[in-house]
Design a protein around this motif. Structure first.
Motif, short mmCIF file in Angstrom:
data_model
loop_
_atom_site.label_atom_id
_atom_site.label_comp_id
_atom_site.label_asym_id
_atom_site.label_seq_id
_atom_site.Cartn_x
_atom_site.Cartn_y
_atom_site.Cartn_z
N GLN A 1 7.76 65.27 2.91
CA GLN A 1 7.01 66.31 2.19
C GLN A 1 7.60 67.70 2.45
OE1 GLN A 1 5.72 64.28 0.04
NE2 GLN A 1 3.77 65.35 -0.01
N SER B 1 11.54 72.86 -3.63
CA SER B 1 10.88 73.37 -4.82
C SER B 1 10.41 74.82 -4.69
CB SER B 1 9.67 72.49 -5.18
OG SER B 1 10.06 71.17 -5.44
N ILE C 1 8.84 70.12 -0.51
CA ILE C 1 8.27 71.47 -0.66
C ILE C 1 9.36 72.53 -0.53
CG2 ILE C 1 6.66 73.13 0.35
CD1 ILE C 1 4.95 70.71 1.20
N TRP D 1 2.98 73.56 -5.93
CA TRP D 1 2.67 73.21 -4.54
C TRP D 1 1.69 74.26 -4.01
CZ3 TRP D 1 4.06 68.73 -2.25
CH2 TRP D 1 5.11 68.02 -2.80
N LYS E 1 1.03 67.77 -3.82
CA LYS E 1 1.52 68.40 -5.04
C LYS E 1 0.45 68.39 -6.12
CE LYS E 1 5.44 68.04 -8.24
NZ LYS E 1 6.65 67.24 -8.58
#
Length: 278
Positions: A49, A56, A53, A192, A214
């Motif tokens: 994760q 992005s 994250i 996010w 998300k």
């Protein structure tokens, strides 16, 4: 609690993390019970994760980074991911960054559907196998080769990110309208929730404080399970029908009659043999 170094993430864990929706328990050794199953425990899921994250939501003001210019021949794939700080960056006015998403750009490589930042041809064989099968490779057509996956290049403006149910992926604003001379530009990720970027003059920083989930724009729907395995029909696996009590009694009577008839036919043969012996 002491700091713990998380394990390296694998493409399989990235792909599995995209298909599940799990809250964290806070225990790194906790198992991840999900469908489809996740290959690892909570430490692996947390690392996956973080990678998603970071890829992005790590953004910077336009012009803060530039592509590195190195002497000599350089691999084209490597050059696409080589960035350096721009010494001539003068900063962007806060008001302009709060109004336009085009003033923010991504500076971290995008994670492809394959679970990697750089595409790898998994169908390609090692060099030793290639040398042994040169004749077969000459006959292969180019259309049979898998098409390389390419993600968006670095320094792409966040304004080009895909929308979420007709909602922009990002929202920008000023921290304060009352004292604008001391305000900073704040960029919030709608994809996010919990990811923010703030900038002021030549400084910026990325931060994330969230649940590690998300926003998909709708309720979470787990992937459909694969169809059950179909077994071939045959007498060795077919289930027999239950026999009624009357049928059992009739079958038992028939067997007894057959046994009685068989015994009667066997007795005379034995008597004839005894007479012959005499």
């Amino acid at each position: 609690m002491p700091w713990v170094r998380l394990p390296s993430v694998t493409p399989a864990q990235i792909i599995a993390a995209r298909q599940i929706c799990k809250f964290f328990t806070g225990r790194l050794d906790a198992p991840i019970v999900s469908s489809p199953p996740f290959p690892g425990n909570e430490a692996n899921y947390l690392r996956a994760q973080i990678a998603r994250i970071s890829a992005s939501t790590q953004v910077s003001p336009l012009g803060f980074y530039q592509f590195a210019e190195e002497e000599g021949e350089e691999d084209e794939e490597t050059a696409r991911y080589s960035l350096e700080e721009n010494p001539d960056f003068e900063g962007i006015p806060v008001s302009e960054m709060a109004e336009s998403l085009s003033t923010w750009v991504h500076h971290v490589p995008h994670i492809l559907d394959q679970g990697r930042c750089v595409w790898v041809n998994l169908a390609e064989k090692p060099e030793e196998v290639i040398e042994e099968e040169e004749a077969d490779e000459d006959k292969e057509e180019e259309s049979d080769k898998p098409e390389a996956e390419v993600g968006p290049p670095l320094l792409t403006p966040v304004s080009e990110d895909a929308e979420i149910n007709k909602t922009p992926s990002w929202t920008s604003k000023m921290s304060s309208m009352l004292i604008s001379q001391f305000a900073i530009a704040v960029l919030r990720s709608n994809l996010w929730p919990g990811a923010y970027t703030f900038a002021f003059r030549k400084k910026f920083e990325n931060i994330y404080i969230g649940w590690g989930l998300k926003f998909t724009g709708e309720g979470y729907k787990p992937p459909v399970l694969p169809p059950t395995q179909v077994y071939p029909n045959g007498p060795e696996i077919m289930e027999d029908l239950d026999v009624s009590l009357k049928e059992k009694q009739a079958m038992r009577t028939t067997l007894e009659e057959q046994r009685g008839t068989q015994e009667e036919t066997e007795e005379p043969e034995g008597e004839d043999e005894e007479e012959e012996e005499d």
